[in-house]
Enzyme design. Structure first.
Site, PDB file in Angstrom:
ATOM      1  N   GLU A   6      17.691  -6.467 -72.215  1.00 50.88           N
ATOM      2  CA  GLU A   6      19.046  -6.826 -72.930  1.00 50.88           C
ATOM      3  C   GLU A   6      19.693  -7.539 -71.750  1.00 50.88           C
ATOM      4  O   GLU A   6      20.694  -8.549 -72.004  1.00 50.88           O
ATOM      5  CB  GLU A   6      19.658  -5.418 -73.460  1.00 50.88           C
ATOM      6  CG  GLU A   6      21.031  -5.871 -74.206  1.00 50.88           C
ATOM      7  CD  GLU A   6      21.971  -4.657 -74.213  1.00 50.88           C
ATOM      8  OE1 GLU A   6      23.136  -4.908 -74.486  1.00 50.88           O
ATOM      9  OE2 GLU A   6      21.544  -3.578 -73.823  1.00 50.88           O
TER      10      GLU A   6
ATOM     11  N   HIS B 180      25.919  -4.790 -69.053  1.00 52.04           N
ATOM     12  CA  HIS B 180      24.729  -4.226 -67.939  1.00 52.04           C
ATOM     13  C   HIS B 180      24.472  -5.156 -66.767  1.00 52.04           C
ATOM     14  O   HIS B 180      25.470  -5.960 -66.631  1.00 52.04           O
ATOM     15  CB  HIS B 180      23.307  -3.960 -68.652  1.00 52.04           C
ATOM     16  CG  HIS B 180      23.850  -3.243 -70.234  1.00 52.04           C
ATOM     17  ND1 HIS B 180      23.957  -1.904 -70.125  1.00 52.04           N
ATOM     18  CD2 HIS B 180      23.701  -3.632 -71.486  1.00 52.04           C
ATOM     19  CE1 HIS B 180      24.363  -1.406 -71.405  1.00 52.04           C
ATOM     20  NE2 HIS B 180      24.042  -2.546 -72.370  1.00 52.04           N
TER      21      HIS B 180
ATOM     22  N   HIS C 259      26.301  -8.392 -76.097  1.00 47.28           N
ATOM     23  CA  HIS C 259      25.227  -7.586 -75.810  1.00 47.28           C
ATOM     24  C   HIS C 259      24.116  -7.614 -77.188  1.00 47.28           C
ATOM     25  O   HIS C 259      24.324  -8.397 -77.879  1.00 47.28           O
ATOM     26  CB  HIS C 259      25.859  -5.909 -76.263  1.00 47.28           C
ATOM     27  CG  HIS C 259      26.683  -5.331 -75.187  1.00 47.28           C
ATOM     28  ND1 HIS C 259      26.079  -4.316 -74.332  1.00 47.28           N
ATOM     29  CD2 HIS C 259      27.997  -5.616 -74.606  1.00 47.28           C
ATOM     30  CE1 HIS C 259      27.044  -4.207 -73.451  1.00 47.28           C
ATOM     31  NE2 HIS C 259      28.238  -4.759 -73.585  1.00 47.28           N
TER      32      HIS C 259
ATOM     33  N   GLU D 103      27.255  -7.264 -80.450  1.00 46.54           N
ATOM     34  CA  GLU D 103      25.962  -6.675 -80.540  1.00 46.54           C
ATOM     35  C   GLU D 103      25.333  -7.873 -81.365  1.00 46.54           C
ATOM     36  O   GLU D 103      25.265  -7.749 -82.603  1.00 46.54           O
ATOM     37  CB  GLU D 103      25.735  -5.394 -81.208  1.00 46.54           C
ATOM     38  CG  GLU D 103      26.203  -4.445 -80.548  1.00 46.54           C
ATOM     39  CD  GLU D 103      25.367  -3.681 -79.229  1.00 46.54           C
ATOM     40  OE1 GLU D 103      24.484  -4.547 -79.050  1.00 46.54           O
ATOM     41  OE2 GLU D 103      25.847  -2.891 -78.431  1.00 46.54           O
TER      42      GLU D 103
END
Length: 263
Positions: free
Chosen positions: A98, A60, A153, A228
């Site tokens: 995040e 992101h 992430h 993650e």
């Protein structure tokens, strides 16, 4: 003399690294090596072989929410379809984002690997921009000939679901995805478990999560995995994710895993 000089310099660099960061991927002690190097001991370089490039992809970006047209634009997904250029990512219940977590951890991993002599390339250079799109992130490792690509992430599942998981592209689209990417993902999983981190209770199996829908993995022709680190909506995971010590721990484990894979 040249061997002794190199050993002394390497040991001094290792000592400065440990003193400056409080942590090092190298486990070998350096005390005493400056004063009395053993003449019969073989010279062991402090750094890995030159030319190993690692791509880090902090997921992101901080400017995405203000540029919805750009991040919603459709791009190839690597399997004949399309998907949005990017998303804003998730956040914790208190608003900690995040993209901020990803950027923080990726910088820490970069610094740890750079200190070992790896060339580290980041998919973005700040946490205030837009993009890159997921297809461009997926091809970055191909363009620079990366030995390993790791996307960083955190997840946004319901509270109560917790733990980390590591994704890789499946079904594989090329030889790098069918073998090396699985090995990289497994090394990341094993290193994280060895460091005391719990595997996901809500997705994947034993901390591994093969996926076909992630363009950043589908486009890669280099060993690539996506971590993650935990669930930002779970109080236990969030406490670690939002702690500087927790982020340092994630970075240390990821860097250690990358070095182990490349070793």
């Amino acid at each position: 003399m040249r061997h002794r000089t190199w050993k002394s310099l390497a040991a001094l660099c290792g000592a400065l690294l440990i003193a400056g960061t409080g942590q090092s991927l190298a486990a070998a002690p350096v005390s005493g090596s400056l004063a009395r190097p053993a003449p019969e001991a073989p010279v062991r370089p402090l750094f890995p072989i030159a030319g190993q490039t690692v791509v880090l992809d902090p997921g992101h970006n901080g400017g995405g929410a203000a540029h919805t047209d750009e991040i919603n634009a459709q791009v190839p997904d690597g399997r004949g379809g399309t998907k949005p250029c990017n998303t804003t990512g998730t956040s914790g219940d208190d608003g900690y984002t995040e993209h901020e977590f990803n950027w923080d951890v990726a910088q820490r991993v970069r610094d740890l690997l750079s200190a070992r002599g790896y060339q580290v390339i980041m998919s973005r250079d700040s946490d205030t921009g837009v993009g890159p799109c997921v297809n461009d992130r997926g091809t970055l490792g191909n363009r620079v000939g990366a030995a390993a690509v790791v996307s960083i992430h955190a997840d946004g599942a319901p509270a109560g679901a917790h733990g980390f998981h590591v994704a890789y592209s499946s079904p594989a689209l090329n030889d790098a995805q069918s073998g090396p990417s699985v090995q990289l993902a497994t090394t990341l999983r094993d290193t994280m478990v060895g460091a005391g981190l719990a595997t996901s209770t809500y997705v994947g199996s034993d901390g591994l999560n093969p996926r076909a829908d992630l363009a950043g993995l589908n486009f890669s022709e280099r060993p690539t995995a996506l971590v993650e680190c935990g669930n930002m909506r779970d109080p236990g995971d969030a406490a670690v994710i939002e702690s500087p010590d927790g982020r340092a721990r994630f970075a240390q484990v990821i860097a250690t895993a990358v070095a182990a894979y490349l070793g």
